[in-house]
Design a protein around this motif. Sequence first.
Motif, mmCIF file in Angstrom:
data_model
loop_
_atom_site.group_PDB
_atom_site.id
_atom_site.type_symbol
_atom_site.label_atom_id
_atom_site.label_comp_id
_atom_site.label_asym_id
_atom_site.label_seq_id
_atom_site.Cartn_x
_atom_site.Cartn_y
_atom_site.Cartn_z
ATOM 1 N N PHE A 189 7.751 19.735 -2.154
ATOM 2 C CA PHE A 189 7.860 19.366 -0.739
ATOM 3 C C PHE A 189 6.697 18.467 -0.342
ATOM 4 C CE2 PHE A 189 9.930 23.469 -1.279
ATOM 5 C CZ PHE A 189 11.149 23.240 -0.663
ATOM 6 N N VAL A 190 6.920 17.694 0.711
ATOM 7 C CA VAL A 190 5.854 16.841 1.246
ATOM 8 C C VAL A 190 4.666 17.714 1.645
ATOM 9 C CG1 VAL A 190 5.245 15.192 3.058
ATOM 10 C CG2 VAL A 190 7.530 15.168 2.071
ATOM 11 N N LEU A 191 3.472 17.189 1.443
ATOM 12 C CA LEU A 191 2.243 17.930 1.742
ATOM 13 C C LEU A 191 2.260 18.478 3.166
ATOM 14 C CD1 LEU A 191 -0.740 18.577 0.791
ATOM 15 C CD2 LEU A 191 -1.381 16.468 1.975
ATOM 16 N N ASP A 192 1.901 19.755 3.308
ATOM 17 C CA ASP A 192 1.788 20.385 4.631
ATOM 18 C C ASP A 192 0.563 19.811 5.331
ATOM 19 O OD1 ASP A 192 1.624 21.962 6.861
ATOM 20 O OD2 ASP A 192 1.755 23.876 5.804
ATOM 21 N N SER A 193 0.804 19.016 6.377
ATOM 22 C CA SER A 193 -0.303 18.322 7.052
ATOM 23 C C SER A 193 -1.146 19.236 7.932
ATOM 24 C CB SER A 193 0.239 17.149 7.879
ATOM 25 O OG SER A 193 1.239 17.590 8.767
ATOM 26 N N ARG A 194 -0.828 20.530 7.949
ATOM 27 C CA ARG A 194 -1.666 21.479 8.696
ATOM 28 C C ARG A 194 -2.877 21.911 7.883
ATOM 29 N NH1 ARG A 194 2.966 25.729 10.132
ATOM 30 N NH2 ARG A 194 3.338 25.258 7.919
ATOM 31 N N CYS B 8 -6.557 16.383 -5.112
ATOM 32 C CA CYS B 8 -5.587 15.313 -4.889
ATOM 33 C C CYS B 8 -4.445 15.825 -4.017
ATOM 34 C CB CYS B 8 -5.040 14.828 -6.236
ATOM 35 S SG CYS B 8 -3.705 13.614 -6.069
ATOM 36 N N PRO B 9 -4.040 15.084 -2.980
ATOM 37 C CA PRO B 9 -2.970 15.559 -2.098
ATOM 38 C C PRO B 9 -1.616 15.692 -2.803
ATOM 39 C CG PRO B 9 -3.535 13.281 -1.595
ATOM 40 C CD PRO B 9 -4.579 13.785 -2.538
ATOM 41 N N PHE B 10 -1.447 15.004 -3.928
ATOM 42 C CA PHE B 10 -0.171 15.036 -4.645
ATOM 43 C C PHE B 10 -0.168 16.054 -5.787
ATOM 44 C CE2 PHE B 10 3.048 12.933 -7.521
ATOM 45 C CZ PHE B 10 4.146 13.143 -6.690
ATOM 46 N N ALA B 11 -1.245 16.791 -5.956
ATOM 47 C CA ALA B 11 -1.413 17.668 -7.119
ATOM 48 C C ALA B 11 -0.264 18.661 -7.285
ATOM 49 C CB ALA B 11 -2.746 18.409 -7.024
ATOM 50 N N ASP B 12 0.190 19.277 -6.212
ATOM 51 C CA ASP B 12 1.223 20.321 -6.300
ATOM 52 C C ASP B 12 2.576 19.785 -6.750
ATOM 53 O OD1 ASP B 12 -0.606 22.186 -5.515
ATOM 54 O OD2 ASP B 12 0.008 22.236 -3.416
ATOM 55 N N ARG B 13 2.787 18.489 -6.654
ATOM 56 C CA ARG B 13 4.088 17.910 -7.010
ATOM 57 C C ARG B 13 4.014 17.039 -8.258
ATOM 58 N NH1 ARG B 13 6.333 14.987 -1.749
ATOM 59 N NH2 ARG B 13 8.346 15.328 -2.776
ATOM 60 N N CYS B 14 2.835 16.876 -8.807
ATOM 61 C CA CYS B 14 2.614 15.918 -9.898
ATOM 62 C C CYS B 14 2.846 16.558 -11.269
ATOM 63 C CB CYS B 14 1.197 15.362 -9.803
ATOM 64 S SG CYS B 14 0.842 14.094 -11.032
ATOM 65 N N SER B 15 3.633 15.908 -12.093
ATOM 66 C CA SER B 15 3.909 16.418 -13.445
ATOM 67 C C SER B 15 2.716 16.219 -14.377
ATOM 68 C CB SER B 15 5.133 15.705 -14.025
ATOM 69 O OG SER B 15 4.909 14.304 -14.105
ATOM 70 N N LYS B 16 1.752 15.383 -13.990
ATOM 71 C CA LYS B 16 0.575 15.116 -14.823
ATOM 72 C C LYS B 16 -0.684 15.768 -14.264
ATOM 73 C CE LYS B 16 2.538 10.746 -16.424
ATOM 74 N NZ LYS B 16 2.353 9.279 -16.549
ATOM 75 N N CYS B 17 -0.488 16.748 -13.392
ATOM 76 C CA CYS B 17 -1.617 17.416 -12.741
ATOM 77 C C CYS B 17 -2.446 18.226 -13.735
ATOM 78 C CB CYS B 17 -1.086 18.329 -11.634
ATOM 79 S SG CYS B 17 -2.362 19.312 -10.820
ATOM 80 N N THR B 18 -3.775 18.136 -13.595
ATOM 81 C CA THR B 18 -4.703 18.940 -14.396
ATOM 82 C C THR B 18 -5.560 19.771 -13.443
ATOM 83 O OG1 THR B 18 -6.403 17.208 -14.382
ATOM 84 C CG2 THR B 18 -4.778 17.145 -16.183
ATOM 85 N N ALA C 287 0.866 -1.183 0.000
ATOM 86 C CA ALA C 287 0.000 0.000 0.000
ATOM 87 C C ALA C 287 0.901 1.231 0.000
ATOM 88 C CB ALA C 287 -0.912 0.002 1.229
ATOM 89 N N VAL C 288 0.643 2.150 -0.900
ATOM 90 C CA VAL C 288 1.410 3.390 -0.991
ATOM 91 C C VAL C 288 0.593 4.496 -0.323
ATOM 92 C CG1 VAL C 288 2.562 5.026 -2.522
ATOM 93 C CG2 VAL C 288 2.421 2.610 -3.162
ATOM 94 N N VAL C 289 1.223 5.173 0.648
ATOM 95 C CA VAL C 289 0.518 6.177 1.442
ATOM 96 C C VAL C 289 1.092 7.555 1.157
ATOM 97 C CG1 VAL C 289 -0.056 6.910 3.800
ATOM 98 C CG2 VAL C 289 0.086 4.479 3.259
ATOM 99 N N TYR C 290 0.198 8.525 0.983
ATOM 100 C CA TYR C 290 0.626 9.920 0.804
ATOM 101 C C TYR C 290 -0.477 10.840 1.329
ATOM 102 C CZ TYR C 290 2.629 14.132 -1.183
ATOM 103 O OH TYR C 290 3.192 15.380 -1.318
ATOM 104 N N GLY C 291 -0.081 11.859 2.054
ATOM 105 C CA GLY C 291 -1.054 12.837 2.540
ATOM 106 C C GLY C 291 -2.110 12.259 3.459
ATOM 107 N N GLY C 292 -1.753 11.215 4.221
ATOM 108 C CA GLY C 292 -2.694 10.645 5.174
ATOM 109 C C GLY C 292 -3.737 9.725 4.586
#
Length: 326
Positions: free
Chosen positions: A275-280, A286-296, A226-231
């Motif tokens: 950077f890793v998602l600010d958990s505050r 999508c939690p990965f949107a800011d770092r994703c090269s395929k973001c729309t 299981a791959v976990v990101y942004g909680g």
Amino acid sequence: MEKLLEIKNLKVQYNTDEAVVYALNDFSLDLGKGEILGVVGETGAGKTTMALSIMKLLPEHVAEVTGGSVTYNGEDVFKMSQKQLRNLRGAEVSMIFQDPMTSLNPVMNVGDQIDEVLKIHNPSMPKQERDEKVAEILTLVGIPPERRVQFPHQFSGGMKQRVVIAMALVAKPNLLLADEPTTALDVTIQAQILTLMKNLEEQLGTSMIFITHDLGIVAEFCENVAVVYGGEVIERGTVEQVFARTANHPYTNNLFECIPDLTGSVNRLTPIPGFVLDSRTVPVGCPFADRCSKCTEVCKKEKPSIHYVEDGHYIKCHLYANEVSQ
């Protein structure tokens, strides 16, 4: 496969003086009996919080469960009494904690700390038999049994980790939560510990959640990942499905790209941008949107649903919106 553990839409936050930290956001995961599940993700993704939630060991007055549930063997862990939790911890579910320095009692020798697990969960066991089991488990983790009378400060960091592993394994639990158990160990002892844990699973059918940053260990030791990101879990499947690289979440792809290629000449590794998602904050999309090269644009505005790309293999990503959704 019969389910042993089920986490549904779990939300956990830490209320501190500086800010509210949203550690888990709609975290869902299940584990079958006898299954070995690898959980991977960057630091701060919520992996340890997930493990602590399973045993209801979240820090009091700071951590708050705001939604969801954790069910072990059909029982809601959050509704268990203190007596039920005492019976659960150590005998049914054990945890190898990430930091051995703070996991051991400094005023008890290590043999007594391991023996305490047996005394609590097997009160009728004779002392001689307990002593034999303590000696046996110390030998298995590479510590001479005669060192059982020594105190934690007399051990190195790696040796302390072995003591913590011995404490977790001595009662032969049904579920083992391993939070980066081999991080402080050299490769030789690491291999021995992994073999020990694998034998435990084969002999007793012990289920395991193996939290690690090492994708090589996942490939060698685990059945599913299981791959976990942004909680939250953003990808889940068998090791073969995820490591085949035919369909992956962009974050999973980035994790694989960080692994150095030993077959070619590479001057620099390929880090994940940003950077890793600010958990505050809790992201709208999508939690990965800011770092994703395929973001729309839709990635920034809407949370992706679970999309199944293969039997049991799902990805939470808008790129797979044409696949079967849940």
